[in-house]
Motif scaffolding. Sequence first.
Motif, short mmCIF file in Angstrom:
data_model
loop_
_atom_site.label_atom_id
_atom_site.label_comp_id
_atom_site.label_asym_id
_atom_site.label_seq_id
_atom_site.Cartn_x
_atom_site.Cartn_y
_atom_site.Cartn_z
N THR A 131 39.01 44.49 44.15
CA THR A 131 37.90 43.89 43.42
C THR A 131 37.15 44.95 42.63
OG1 THR A 131 36.29 44.18 45.21
CG2 THR A 131 37.64 42.19 45.26
N LYS A 132 36.68 44.56 41.45
CA LYS A 132 35.93 45.49 40.60
C LYS A 132 34.52 45.72 41.14
CE LYS A 132 38.40 44.23 36.35
NZ LYS A 132 38.27 43.67 34.97
N LYS A 133 33.99 44.75 41.88
CA LYS A 133 32.62 44.83 42.38
C LYS A 133 32.41 46.06 43.27
CE LYS A 133 32.81 40.58 44.10
NZ LYS A 133 32.90 41.23 45.37
N ASP A 158 35.00 41.79 51.24
CA ASP A 158 34.18 42.51 50.28
C ASP A 158 32.73 42.06 50.47
OD1 ASP A 158 32.87 43.61 48.08
OD2 ASP A 158 34.62 43.39 46.78
N ASP A 161 28.41 40.59 46.75
CA ASP A 161 28.50 39.23 46.20
C ASP A 161 28.55 39.24 44.69
OD1 ASP A 161 28.40 38.01 48.67
OD2 ASP A 161 26.22 37.80 48.66
N SER A 162 29.37 38.38 44.13
CA SER A 162 29.35 38.09 42.71
C SER A 162 28.18 37.14 42.43
CB SER A 162 30.66 37.44 42.28
OG SER A 162 30.53 36.84 41.01
N ILE A 165 29.00 33.36 43.03
CA ILE A 165 29.52 32.86 44.30
C ILE A 165 28.72 31.63 44.74
CG2 ILE A 165 28.05 34.34 45.74
CD1 ILE A 165 30.34 34.58 47.72
N LYS A 170 27.44 32.31 50.00
CA LYS A 170 26.52 33.46 49.96
C LYS A 170 25.69 33.53 51.23
CE LYS A 170 22.93 35.55 47.03
NZ LYS A 170 23.68 36.74 46.58
N MET A 206 33.54 36.11 45.62
CA MET A 206 33.45 35.60 44.25
C MET A 206 34.31 34.36 44.12
SD MET A 206 35.82 38.41 42.33
CE MET A 206 37.59 38.56 42.67
N ASN A 207 34.07 33.57 43.06
CA ASN A 207 34.90 32.40 42.79
C ASN A 207 36.32 32.84 42.46
OD1 ASN A 207 32.98 30.37 43.19
ND2 ASN A 207 32.19 30.58 41.11
N THR A 208 37.28 32.13 42.99
CA THR A 208 38.67 32.50 42.76
C THR A 208 39.58 31.32 43.09
OG1 THR A 208 40.37 34.16 43.29
CG2 THR A 208 39.00 33.38 45.11
#
Length: 231
Positions: A131-133, A158, A161-162, A165, A170, A206-208
């Motif tokens: 993940t980039k976060k 992870d 949180d994005s 999310i 969350k 995150m949404n996925t």
Amino acid sequence: TYIGQATNRKNGEGVLLRVQEHTRDNHADYFNDVIILTTQNNSFGPTEISYLENKFTQLAKDAGRFIVKNGNEPNSGNVTEEKQSELDEVVENTLMIVGTLGYRVFVPMTKKTDQNVSDENSTYLYLKRKTKKSNRMIEAICEQTSEGFVVLEGSQVDEVDSPAIPASLKELRKELIKSNVIKDGVLQEKQLFSSPSYAAAFVLGMNTNGRTDWKNKDGKTLKELEELIEC
């Protein structure tokens, strides 16, 4: 989930007063239903009740469906072998009754099997994604059951949180981190989700699309596996 015992008080009140006490303390923040188990003739003393409290608490923890909020580990009590046999029968009957009422607090979310053993009928799915976060490589395992998708203990999570999310996820992630169910980015207790995307979003923060994130041991995505079944 909270599992406790109640005894008669000097004023004659016992079980109901105990429930009323919990509606006024911090336990009231998380429970909606109460299951009360009693005897017809007050035949159980403190030792027997402690044994049952310990047994039900351990069964709830082993099931892994809910966080058990007991502050202290109940003492199992020093019961005779004969008395233990009698109490274990009470436990078995109680599990059947509670299950019949629709409460699955004592029902394990997954069967105890070795997820590393190769099995053609295995329902284990794997997720591996950076993940980039947080710039972390996240690896997680879930088991598809008749109830949904169970992310297994030992899975990486992870913790960042994005912004997009879902609010429910969350809050769940926040609560599990606070209670150390997620500790140092590793899940300590299995968690059940109704969809593969919610299970993946819980892990990744995150949404996925869980149907493409989760794959079997051969690398086939859940989407591909579902399409094979439809054919």
